[in-house]
Design a protein around this motif. Structure first.
Motif, short mmCIF file in Angstrom:
data_model
loop_
_atom_site.label_atom_id
_atom_site.label_comp_id
_atom_site.label_asym_id
_atom_site.label_seq_id
_atom_site.Cartn_x
_atom_site.Cartn_y
_atom_site.Cartn_z
N LEU A 125 -0.34 9.52 -6.16
CA LEU A 125 -0.74 8.54 -7.17
C LEU A 125 0.08 8.65 -8.44
O LEU A 125 -0.20 7.96 -9.43
N ASP A 126 1.11 9.51 -8.41
CA ASP A 126 1.93 9.70 -9.61
C ASP A 126 3.36 9.22 -9.41
O ASP A 126 4.25 9.54 -10.20
N GLY A 127 3.59 8.48 -8.33
CA GLY A 127 4.92 7.95 -8.08
C GLY A 127 5.85 8.92 -7.36
O GLY A 127 6.99 8.57 -7.06
N SER A 128 5.38 10.13 -7.07
CA SER A 128 6.23 11.11 -6.39
C SER A 128 6.25 10.84 -4.89
O SER A 128 5.38 10.15 -4.35
N ASP A 129 7.25 11.40 -4.21
CA ASP A 129 7.43 11.19 -2.78
C ASP A 129 6.40 12.02 -2.00
O ASP A 129 6.40 13.24 -2.10
N THR B 146 -0.93 2.47 -11.97
CA THR B 146 -0.70 3.53 -10.98
C THR B 146 0.37 3.10 -9.98
O THR B 146 0.40 1.95 -9.55
N THR B 147 1.24 4.07 -9.63
CA THR B 147 2.20 3.86 -8.55
C THR B 147 1.73 4.65 -7.34
O THR B 147 1.68 5.88 -7.36
N THR C 186 5.52 1.77 -1.03
CA THR C 186 5.15 1.85 -2.45
C THR C 186 4.36 0.62 -2.86
O THR C 186 4.74 -0.51 -2.51
N GLU C 187 3.27 0.84 -3.56
CA GLU C 187 2.50 -0.25 -4.20
C GLU C 187 2.34 0.11 -5.68
O GLU C 187 1.94 1.23 -6.01
N VAL C 188 2.68 -0.85 -6.55
CA VAL C 188 2.56 -0.64 -8.00
C VAL C 188 1.41 -1.50 -8.51
O VAL C 188 1.41 -2.73 -8.36
#
Length: 715
Positions: A664-668, A690-691, A708-710
């Motif tokens: 939920l923090d955009g990390s892989d 949230t990414t 990925t969903e932003v």
């Protein structure tokens, strides 16, 4: 946002169930078979040439070296079936099979598989200068199933062809085997296909941020190799791997290796100084250690390419006198995946005792390992899975590490194996079970209607157990008189060893022992009983015969063969004779009793070269290779107010979804320590921008690409 537990990343793969000892239809990895493809047909364990095949029928040639016994068929999906009757091979003197020739700088190693017969007393080796040339005897009366040809006059760069024959107790010689060839004076160096991925992705604690991968550089035959100067150049993908170091192995323990990053994407391996000491044996020459970069994704492939004469600068090895050694270089590759790494034979991303058991099945020649199990199971780097690999895997399981080169001491004394010192006898006892323990008869009452049976039990002895980390004993017996039925490990042996057995080849019992305690196997230097091999008596008339060691291999904790390595130990094999008194109740049967089978043979008797029709169900059920697809609901975008996100995995007609992983923090999610596992944390509640990144895997270990969903949250 709801509070969530931070979980270490781990992935559960479905265990690929090996068809080890019974008829089954499973999904396993694909590979090329030894005879050039699937199906693999064997006549009593000897590979046969497949002339044609369909889903319902196979035409195969009776191979050289075949003996009477069951016919097996292994299809591309791992389905293994046996005929329910024996195919009778019309020859009393089967030839050796599986001949192999491997060249080194000063010799050629020739190995072969012994024919299944207790009457073989030796072998003759022949050599020619062309495949169809005149074969003359190189060495007569060879005791074991290998020979090192160091004949004077062998010319560097010249190909030599070999055949071997078996000599029998009646003085007859078998036909010659199929040929094998090697280019004398050439050193073959190769990189296998290996597997590896980020350790932190497997939920394992690591001592540093690095994930290191050892890439073995193997030598096919290192006999008489002494190195004065080494420059080996290997290209790799620098975006996925970073060179870390180079490690010596037990084969090259006297050398100090040096790694240089020649240019980005190329490493140079050299030695600090010349060593005027010849190597002996096969296996891994050195390991190149790479750091797997965070950018490496599951499923990617990294090629390793040697610099040969077509690339600059070319790789080279010179002897201490400065003379260049001709090289044959074979490239390999790394597949970024957690399954089938070194020691993981069954593909569950773990190294456990079950992997050692799986390695034994391959070593017994019942199943042929596909590319991935071979990558996980060939520990010593000789391109096959043998009993020493099973022993090395169990060593890792027990010691949580591979053997250290800090202590390489071995009790270096010749060994003797025997089957007792007296002629064995057995008698029929009505309505009772006969057992012979060290030639002492014991009986136990049986139901009155029970079948009458007689048993002969044969002890197996070894002169000294010290430093035997693993061992395999191939024992031949007359299958018209006896049938191997069980092996019991001696009670004292059970404290330190596990045992494995295989009886599917008619006339041959395979017994293996594996040391299961920490460190060196310092058990004793006295003659010790390994266990008792039990035979059912088939003959109903008076009979006699002998039981012999067809082949014996003993290995130390580094996987070195006692005889075929720098240890240079001799292994003496002593046979035993037996007498069977006349008595009712014996029963001969062509059926080997392995399993129910729908395979039929036509005809059921023939000679080498005959084409046999094998009928049955050979339709292939291919494994699932398609990754699942995951969708997020609602999808990303501008949303009003807090949202609860659901992730749905769909694997269609595949093996089924295993789990979904997200951040939920955009990390892989493939590399991040902040990854969540959806089955454990299914409540995804967001109330600010949230990414979301996520992906799923299925039960066959297929991974989809990260999605990925932003989400932008507005009042």
């Amino acid at each position: 946002m709801n509070s969530k537990k931070r979980a270490g990343f781990f992935i559960l793969f479905s265990v690929i169930f090996l068809c080890l000892f019974f008829h089954c239809r499973g999904k396993v990895e694909l590979a090329e078979a030894a005879m050039g493809g699937y199906p693999i047909v064997k006549f009593n364990g000897v590979d046969a040439e497949v002339v044609s095949h369909s889903d319902t029928g196979i035409k195969a040639k009776v191979p050289s070296g075949a003996s009477t016994g069951p016919v097996s068929v292994e299809t591309e999906d791992g389905n293994l079936q046996f005929s329910d009757i024996d195919f009778e091979v019309d020859t009393p003197h089967p030839a050796p099979s599986g001949l192999s020739a491997k060249a080194s700088v000063g010799s050629i190693e020739i190995t072969w598989d012994p024919p299944v017969s207790e009457d073989v007393i030796g072998y003759n080796l022949y050599r020619a200068e062309s495949e169809n040339g005149a074969y003359t005897v190189v060495e007569p009366d060879i005791a074991d199933a290998f020979f090192i040809d160091e004949s004077k006059g062998l010319a560097i760069g010249k190909a030599y062809y070999y055949k071997t024959s078996a000599v029998y107790a009646d003085g007859k010689e078998s036909d010659k085997s199929l040929p094998a060839s090697a280019l004398f004076g050439t050193l073959s160096i190769w990189i296998p296909n290996v597997n590896g991925a980020q350790e932190k992705n497997a939920g394992k604690a690591v001592s540093s941020s690095k994930t290191l991968l050892k890439v073995p550089v193997n030598v096919e035959n290192a006999d008489k190799l002494a190195m004065g100067e080494v420059e080996i150049y290997i290209d790799y993908d620098s975006s996925l791997l970073k060179p870390d170091s180079v490690e010596k192995t037990i084969l090259s323990v006297d050398y100090e290796w040096v790694l240089d990053t020649f240019v980005d994407g190329t490493v140079k391996i050299s030695i600090k100084k010349a060593v005027n000491k010849q190597l002996i044996g096969v296996g891994t020459l050195f390991n190149v250690v790479f750091e797997i970069q965070d950018s490496a994704k599951e499923g990617q492939t990294v090629d390793f390419t040697f610099h040969d004469d077509s690339l600059s600068p070319p790789s080279s090895i010179k002897n201490p006198n400065g003379k260049s050694i001709p090289l044959h270089l074979a490239n390999g590759a790394l597949k970024i995946q957690r399954r089938y790494r070194k020691g993981d034979v069954n593909g569950d991303a773990k190294i456990q005792a079950s992997d050692s058991s799986a390695a034994f099945v391959y070593s017994a020649g019942i199943l042929e390992p596909a590319q991935d199990p071979l990558a996980g199971g060939d520990i010593d780097g000789d391109s096959v899975i043998m009993t020493n690999d099973a022993g090395l895997i169990l060593y890792y399981v027990v010691n949580s590490d591979w053997p250290s080169l800090k202590d390489i001491k071995v009790f270096q004394k010749d060994r003797t194996v025997d089957l007792g010192t007296k002629t064995l006898t057995a008698k029929l006892i009505d309505n009772s079970q006969l057992t012979i323990y060290n030639l002492q008869l014991e009986t136990a009452s049986r139901p009155a209607k029970a079948a009458k049976k007689r048993y002969l039990e044969v002890p197996i002895y070894l002169s000294a157990l010290d430093d035997v980390n693993s061992g395999q004993f191939d024992i031949a017996y007359p299958p018209d008189i006896l049938k191997a039925s069980a092996f019991t490990l001696d009670a004292k042996m059970k404290k330190n060893f596990d045992s494995k057995t295989e009886f599917k080849k008619k006339g041959l019992a395979v017994v293996s022992v594996l040391y299961n305690k920490k460190g060196r196997a310092l058990i004793g230097q006295k003659r010790t009983q390994i266990g008792v091999l039990k035979f059912e008596v088939l003959a109903d008339k008076a009979a006699s015969g002998k039981i012999t060691f067809s082949r014996v291999n003993l290995y130390d904790r580094f996987g070195r063969d006692f005889a075929r390595s720098s240890l240079q130990m001799n292994i003496e094999k002593k046979d035993v004779t037996f007498n069977i008194a006349a008595g009712g109740g014996g029963k001969k049967s062509m059926s080997h009793g392995l399993m129910d089978s729908l395979i039929t043979l036509s005809p059921t008797k023939g000679k080498v070269g005959d084409i046999i029709t094998i009928s049955g169900d050979f339709a292939v059920v291919l494994p699932d290779t398609t990754p699942p697809a995951t969708t997020a609901s609602p999808p990303g975008g501008i949303l009003h107010g807090p949202q609860t996100i659901t992730l749905a995995c769909d694997d269609g007609t595949g093996s089924g979804c295993n789990d979904t992983y997200y951040t939920l923090d955009g990390s892989d999610p493939q590399t991040s320590p902040s990854v969540f596992i959806y089955s454990q944390d299914p409540n995804i509640f967001i109330d600010f921008d949230t990414t979301l990144k996520y992906y799923s895997d299925d039960n066959e270990g297929n991974f989809e690409d990260v999605k990925t969903e932003v989400y932008t949250i507005v009042p």
